[in-house]
Motif scaffolding. Structure first.
Motif, PDB file in Angstrom:
ATOM      1  N   ILE A  56      -5.208  -0.213 -11.742  1.00  0.00           N
ATOM      2  CA  ILE A  56      -5.119  -0.387 -10.304  1.00  0.00           C
ATOM      3  C   ILE A  56      -5.767   0.823  -9.636  1.00  0.00           C
ATOM      4  CG2 ILE A  56      -3.584  -0.855  -8.375  1.00  0.00           C
ATOM      5  CD1 ILE A  56      -3.507  -2.945 -10.659  1.00  0.00           C
ATOM      6  N   ASP A  57      -6.883   0.595  -8.947  1.00  0.00           N
ATOM      7  CA  ASP A  57      -7.617   1.686  -8.319  1.00  0.00           C
ATOM      8  C   ASP A  57      -8.214   1.205  -6.997  1.00  0.00           C
ATOM      9  OD1 ASP A  57      -9.647  -0.004  -9.180  1.00  0.00           O
ATOM     10  OD2 ASP A  57     -10.318   1.337 -10.783  1.00  0.00           O
ATOM     11  N   GLY A  58      -9.063   2.029  -6.414  1.00  0.00           N
ATOM     12  CA  GLY A  58      -9.660   1.655  -5.142  1.00  0.00           C
ATOM     13  C   GLY A  58     -10.474   0.379  -5.224  1.00  0.00           C
ATOM     14  N   GLU A  59     -11.185   0.192  -6.315  1.00  0.00           N
ATOM     15  CA  GLU A  59     -11.981  -1.023  -6.489  1.00  0.00           C
ATOM     16  C   GLU A  59     -11.088  -2.255  -6.547  1.00  0.00           C
ATOM     17  OE1 GLU A  59     -15.548  -2.709  -9.417  1.00  0.00           O
ATOM     18  OE2 GLU A  59     -14.628  -0.746  -9.773  1.00  0.00           O
ATOM     19  N   PHE A  60      -9.932  -2.107  -7.184  1.00  0.00           N
ATOM     20  CA  PHE A  60      -8.961  -3.198  -7.227  1.00  0.00           C
ATOM     21  C   PHE A  60      -8.505  -3.561  -5.815  1.00  0.00           C
ATOM     22  CE2 PHE A  60      -4.491  -4.378  -7.032  1.00  0.00           C
ATOM     23  CZ  PHE A  60      -4.377  -5.405  -7.946  1.00  0.00           C
ATOM     24  N   VAL A  61      -8.133  -2.551  -5.026  1.00  0.00           N
ATOM     25  CA  VAL A  61      -7.640  -2.796  -3.675  1.00  0.00           C
ATOM     26  C   VAL A  61      -8.708  -3.464  -2.819  1.00  0.00           C
ATOM     27  CG1 VAL A  61      -6.744  -1.726  -1.573  1.00  0.00           C
ATOM     28  CG2 VAL A  61      -5.995  -0.899  -3.815  1.00  0.00           C
ATOM     29  N   GLU A  62      -9.936  -3.010  -2.940  1.00  0.00           N
ATOM     30  CA  GLU A  62     -11.022  -3.617  -2.181  1.00  0.00           C
ATOM     31  C   GLU A  62     -11.216  -5.073  -2.573  1.00  0.00           C
ATOM     32  OE1 GLU A  62     -12.453  -2.166   0.340  1.00  0.00           O
ATOM     33  OE2 GLU A  62     -11.307  -0.327  -0.011  1.00  0.00           O
ATOM     34  N   ALA A  63     -11.050  -5.367  -3.878  1.00  0.00           N
ATOM     35  CA  ALA A  63     -11.215  -6.742  -4.342  1.00  0.00           C
ATOM     36  C   ALA A  63     -10.113  -7.649  -3.809  1.00  0.00           C
ATOM     37  CB  ALA A  63     -11.222  -6.778  -5.870  1.00  0.00           C
ATOM     38  N   VAL A  64      -8.895  -7.127  -3.689  1.00  0.00           N
ATOM     39  CA  VAL A  64      -7.789  -7.942  -3.171  1.00  0.00           C
ATOM     40  C   VAL A  64      -8.022  -8.277  -1.709  1.00  0.00           C
ATOM     41  CG1 VAL A  64      -5.304  -8.109  -2.816  1.00  0.00           C
ATOM     42  CG2 VAL A  64      -6.190  -6.872  -4.801  1.00  0.00           C
ATOM     43  N   GLY A  65      -8.393  -7.275  -0.932  1.00  0.00           N
ATOM     44  CA  GLY A  65      -8.628  -7.499   0.490  1.00  0.00           C
ATOM     45  C   GLY A  65      -7.731  -6.663   1.358  1.00  0.00           C
ATOM     46  N   PRO A  66      -8.059  -6.552   2.656  1.00  0.00           N
ATOM     47  CA  PRO A  66      -7.326  -5.661   3.562  1.00  0.00           C
ATOM     48  C   PRO A  66      -5.901  -6.107   3.862  1.00  0.00           C
ATOM     49  CG  PRO A  66      -8.915  -6.985   4.773  1.00  0.00           C
ATOM     50  CD  PRO A  66      -9.184  -7.239   3.329  1.00  0.00           C
ATOM     51  N   GLN A  67      -5.558  -7.336   3.499  1.00  0.00           N
ATOM     52  CA  GLN A  67      -4.209  -7.819   3.766  1.00  0.00           C
ATOM     53  C   GLN A  67      -3.185  -7.303   2.742  1.00  0.00           C
ATOM     54  OE1 GLN A  67      -6.631  -9.754   2.354  1.00  0.00           O
ATOM     55  NE2 GLN A  67      -5.564  -9.732   0.392  1.00  0.00           N
ATOM     56  N   LEU A  68      -3.643  -6.674   1.661  1.00  0.00           N
ATOM     57  CA  LEU A  68      -2.742  -6.210   0.604  1.00  0.00           C
ATOM     58  C   LEU A  68      -1.771  -5.166   1.153  1.00  0.00           C
ATOM     59  CD1 LEU A  68      -1.932  -6.196  -2.415  1.00  0.00           C
ATOM     60  CD2 LEU A  68      -3.603  -4.348  -2.739  1.00  0.00           C
ATOM     61  N   LYS A  69      -0.487  -5.370   0.886  1.00  0.00           N
ATOM     62  CA  LYS A  69       0.551  -4.465   1.386  1.00  0.00           C
ATOM     63  C   LYS A  69       1.263  -3.700   0.282  1.00  0.00           C
ATOM     64  CE  LYS A  69       1.623  -7.306   5.469  1.00  0.00           C
ATOM     65  NZ  LYS A  69       0.623  -8.374   5.161  1.00  0.00           N
ATOM     66  N   VAL A  70       1.388  -4.295  -0.916  1.00  0.00           N
ATOM     67  CA  VAL A  70       2.219  -3.650  -1.933  1.00  0.00           C
ATOM     68  C   VAL A  70       1.740  -4.013  -3.332  1.00  0.00           C
ATOM     69  CG1 VAL A  70       3.911  -5.547  -1.816  1.00  0.00           C
ATOM     70  CG2 VAL A  70       4.596  -3.333  -2.780  1.00  0.00           C
ATOM     71  N   VAL A  71       1.792  -3.013  -4.220  1.00  0.00           N
ATOM     72  CA  VAL A  71       1.579  -3.196  -5.658  1.00  0.00           C
ATOM     73  C   VAL A  71       2.855  -2.738  -6.350  1.00  0.00           C
ATOM     74  CG1 VAL A  71       0.308  -2.435  -7.695  1.00  0.00           C
ATOM     75  CG2 VAL A  71      -0.916  -2.913  -5.561  1.00  0.00           C
ATOM     76  N   ALA A  72       3.507  -3.648  -7.061  1.00  0.00           N
ATOM     77  CA  ALA A  72       4.769  -3.346  -7.738  1.00  0.00           C
ATOM     78  C   ALA A  72       4.528  -3.334  -9.245  1.00  0.00           C
ATOM     79  CB  ALA A  72       5.831  -4.381  -7.376  1.00  0.00           C
ATOM     80  N   ASN A  73       4.576  -2.151  -9.842  1.00  0.00           N
ATOM     81  CA  ASN A  73       4.301  -1.975 -11.269  1.00  0.00           C
ATOM     82  C   ASN A  73       5.586  -2.175 -12.060  1.00  0.00           C
ATOM     83  OD1 ASN A  73       2.019  -1.371 -12.910  1.00  0.00           O
ATOM     84  ND2 ASN A  73       2.905   0.609 -13.447  1.00  0.00           N
ATOM     85  N   VAL A  74       5.571  -3.078 -13.030  1.00  0.00           N
ATOM     86  CA  VAL A  74       6.765  -3.342 -13.836  1.00  0.00           C
ATOM     87  C   VAL A  74       6.795  -2.330 -14.983  1.00  0.00           C
ATOM     88  CG1 VAL A  74       8.130  -5.082 -15.039  1.00  0.00           C
ATOM     89  CG2 VAL A  74       6.575  -5.778 -13.211  1.00  0.00           C
ATOM     90  N   ALA A  75       7.095  -1.090 -14.637  1.00  0.00           N
ATOM     91  CA  ALA A  75       7.155   0.021 -15.582  1.00  0.00           C
ATOM     92  C   ALA A  75       7.670   1.235 -14.833  1.00  0.00           C
ATOM     93  CB  ALA A  75       5.777   0.320 -16.175  1.00  0.00           C
ATOM     94  N   VAL A  76       8.190   2.198 -15.571  1.00  0.00           N
ATOM     95  CA  VAL A  76       8.535   3.476 -14.954  1.00  0.00           C
ATOM     96  C   VAL A  76       7.259   4.285 -14.724  1.00  0.00           C
ATOM     97  CG1 VAL A  76       9.733   5.665 -15.238  1.00  0.00           C
ATOM     98  CG2 VAL A  76      10.835   3.558 -15.940  1.00  0.00           C
ATOM     99  N   GLY A  77       6.443   4.404 -15.773  1.00  0.00           N
ATOM    100  CA  GLY A  77       5.198   5.140 -15.655  1.00  0.00           C
ATOM    101  C   GLY A  77       4.188   4.395 -14.796  1.00  0.00           C
ATOM    102  N   TYR A  78       3.301   5.139 -14.171  1.00  0.00           N
ATOM    103  CA  TYR A  78       2.265   4.521 -13.330  1.00  0.00           C
ATOM    104  C   TYR A  78       0.922   5.209 -13.558  1.00  0.00           C
ATOM    105  CZ  TYR A  78       4.336   8.268 -10.489  1.00  0.00           C
ATOM    106  OH  TYR A  78       4.870   9.456 -10.062  1.00  0.00           O
TER     107      TYR A  78
END
Length: 320
Positions: A56-78
């Protein structure tokens, strides 16, 4: 209605919580998505539930679009998330601390017992139908009573492992960039040492630190050379904290006595040299792998998404 994408199947209880606030799409491939597949799958989502193998990086966020509000990682580490690149685009990041502490600590101690008492080696002997008989020198292992457990990273999981070790009569020492609270040190009778002193004195070295630029290959050939030849290395944090090739060589040469590993540098691949050794106990990233724990992790991720999409603060935010 908002849309949430889940990048791999999760327990139904988590999906039900998400469906209360959004339309939900689940990527049903039974494997990690390639970066290209991932970016295509999440396009247009308001929230994304991700796994530790998703980058999950800037390129990922750009691909999702400006409406993206939250990324929830199913892990303790990130360590799979470029936190500054994501947060500077106004997207909340969450993780799942706490709910997997006991399960991971249980697994760490189970692996430690497996290597010190040669349980895997003994099971392989029986399953191969190799003739055997009891005698006082047969498959002798190593006891833990009176030995020193050195913990790298005395956070929640490290503390839980220390409590289990205390029940086995072990002494506790630890290193870390910050000292633990006085009450934690008092409860565990834990000594804070420099990393060098911890390496030199620990009979068991258990790794519970996050993966970052400071901890990548923290345990390399030089670190292993400072350890006792009777020492055991335990890793339930992230694989790249250890230089696996260096560890395999040290184990093979008898420069350290054993290793207990649940995570690997290039998962799902394992350094071939480790697989050839009887003094290594290994598991395929099972630290949080109980039904109760994995369900709780997914549900916490879902609650984080639901909170953000309904205008509330996330329960377990990650900040840059």
């Amino acid at each position: 209605m908002s849309e949430v994408v889940v990048t791999r199947t999760v327990p139904e209880a988590a999906l039900a919580a998400l469906r209360d606030v959004a339309d939900v799409r689940v990527c049903d491939q039974d494997r990690p998505l390639t970066p290209e597949e991932l970016r295509a799958a999440v396009r247009g989502a308001d929230g994304v539930v991700t796994m530790l193998h998703d980058r999950i990086d800037g390129e990922f966020v750009e691909a999702v679009g400006p409406q993206l509000k939250v990324v929830a990682n199913v892990a303790v580490g990130y360590d799979n998330i470029d936190v500054p690149a994501v947060t500077e685009r106004g997207v909340a990041i969450t993780n799942t601390p706490g709910v997997l502490t006991d399960a991971t600590a249980d697994l760490a101690f189970g692996l430690l017992l497996s290597v010190t008492r040669r349980l895997g080696e003994g099971e392989r002997l029986l399953r191969s139908r190799t003739p055997w008989n009891f005698h006082l020198g047969f498959m002798l292992g190593t006891g833990l009573q009176g030995k020193t457990l050195g913990i790298v990273g005395l956070g929640g999981i490290g503390q839980a492992v220390a409590r289990r070790a205390r029940a086995f009569g072990m002494h506790i020492a630890y290193s870390g960039r910050r000292r633990a609270a006085q009450e934690v040190e008092a409860e565990l009778d834990a000594r804070h040492l420099s990393q060098d002193e911890l390496l030199r004195t620990a009979d068991v070295l258990s790794l519970h630190c996050p993966l970052n630029e400071h901890t990548h290959h923290l345990i390399d050939g030089a670190a292993l050379a400072r350890m006792k030849p009777t020492a055991i290395v335990v890793n339930t944090s992230r694989g790249p904290v250890i230089d696996e090739k260096a560890l395999a060589e040290a184990l093979k040469d008898g420069r350290v006595a054993g290793a207990a590993l649940d995570v690997f540098e290039n998962e799902p691949e394992v350094e071939p040299g480790l697989l050839e050794l009887d003094n290594v106990a290994i598991a395929p990233h099972l630290g949080s792998a109980t039904t109760e724990t994995r369900t709780a992790m997914a549900e916490l991720a879902a609650r984080n998404v639901a909170a953000v999409l309904t205008g509330q603060p996330p329960l377990t935010p990650v900040t840059a």
